[in-house]
Design an enzyme around this catalytic site. Structure first.
Site, mmCIF file in Angstrom:
data_model
loop_
_atom_site.group_PDB
_atom_site.id
_atom_site.type_symbol
_atom_site.label_atom_id
_atom_site.label_comp_id
_atom_site.label_asym_id
_atom_site.label_seq_id
_atom_site.Cartn_x
_atom_site.Cartn_y
_atom_site.Cartn_z
ATOM 1 N N CYS A 15 0.849 -1.187 0.000
ATOM 2 C CA CYS A 15 0.000 0.000 0.000
ATOM 3 C C CYS A 15 0.885 1.236 0.000
ATOM 4 O O CYS A 15 1.721 1.410 0.892
ATOM 5 C CB CYS A 15 -0.901 -0.011 1.229
ATOM 6 S SG CYS A 15 -2.005 1.398 1.315
ATOM 7 N N HIS A 62 -9.425 -3.289 -1.357
ATOM 8 C CA HIS A 62 -8.302 -2.493 -0.841
ATOM 9 C C HIS A 62 -8.628 -1.001 -0.941
ATOM 10 O O HIS A 62 -8.488 -0.251 0.034
ATOM 11 C CB HIS A 62 -7.037 -2.829 -1.649
ATOM 12 C CG HIS A 62 -5.828 -2.065 -1.244
ATOM 13 N ND1 HIS A 62 -4.796 -2.644 -0.543
ATOM 14 C CD2 HIS A 62 -5.467 -0.767 -1.448
ATOM 15 C CE1 HIS A 62 -3.858 -1.727 -0.323
ATOM 16 N NE2 HIS A 62 -4.236 -0.586 -0.873
ATOM 17 N N GLU A 63 -9.079 -0.585 -2.118
ATOM 18 C CA GLU A 63 -9.389 0.833 -2.326
ATOM 19 C C GLU A 63 -10.640 1.256 -1.555
ATOM 20 O O GLU A 63 -10.714 2.382 -1.041
ATOM 21 C CB GLU A 63 -9.530 1.134 -3.815
ATOM 22 C CG GLU A 63 -8.259 0.884 -4.615
ATOM 23 C CD GLU A 63 -7.023 1.605 -4.085
ATOM 24 O OE1 GLU A 63 -7.156 2.700 -3.489
ATOM 25 O OE2 GLU A 63 -5.917 1.084 -4.265
ATOM 26 N N HIS A 66 -9.757 2.289 1.842
ATOM 27 C CA HIS A 66 -9.248 3.664 1.912
ATOM 28 C C HIS A 66 -10.387 4.673 2.030
ATOM 29 O O HIS A 66 -10.269 5.665 2.766
ATOM 30 C CB HIS A 66 -8.399 4.005 0.691
ATOM 31 C CG HIS A 66 -7.042 3.376 0.706
ATOM 32 N ND1 HIS A 66 -6.118 3.604 1.706
ATOM 33 C CD2 HIS A 66 -6.452 2.527 -0.162
ATOM 34 C CE1 HIS A 66 -5.019 2.930 1.459
ATOM 35 N NE2 HIS A 66 -5.186 2.260 0.323
#
Length: 111
Positions: A15, A62-63, A66
């Site tokens: 990351c 994953h995004e 965020h």
């Protein structure tokens, strides 16, 4: 994002939010859902619904983390690997990337 089963896959992730500008480089072996259904608005303002599997599902999750203010190292149940230098981390991730490319499944649009 909706998981389409409880089945997960544990893989290494890097990351940029964690490794850029740091003295050590952390990679996380993290479990993600293997297959998910997502709905989003694209750059043309159209609502898109897709089924994502494998690597595409992993990247989306994953995004999505965020967007919720979460980075990989916040997942306490995951294994973290620390490298002393950028070259070691990049070499490790290059091998991971090569293995993941074999398993790539293209997103499926849902009408």
């Amino acid at each position: 994002m909706t998981p389409l089963s409880e089945e997960t896959d544990t893989k290494w992730e890097a990351c940029f939010s964690v490794i850029l500008g740091k003295a050590s480089y952390k990679l996380v072996n993290i479990a993600r859902y293997k297959k998910i259904k997502v709905k989003y608005i694209n750059e043309m303002g159209q609502q898109i619904t897709q089924i994502l599997e494998g690597f595409a599902a992993r990247v989306f999750q994953h995004e999505y983390d965020h967007l919720k203010g979460i980075v990989t190292v916040h997942h306490k149940e995951s294994e973290t690997k620390i490298f002393d230098n950028k070259e070691e981390a990049l070499s490790f991730m290059k091998k991971v990337k090569e293995m993941e490319a074999i398993n790539y499944i293209a997103p499926l649009d849902v009408l």
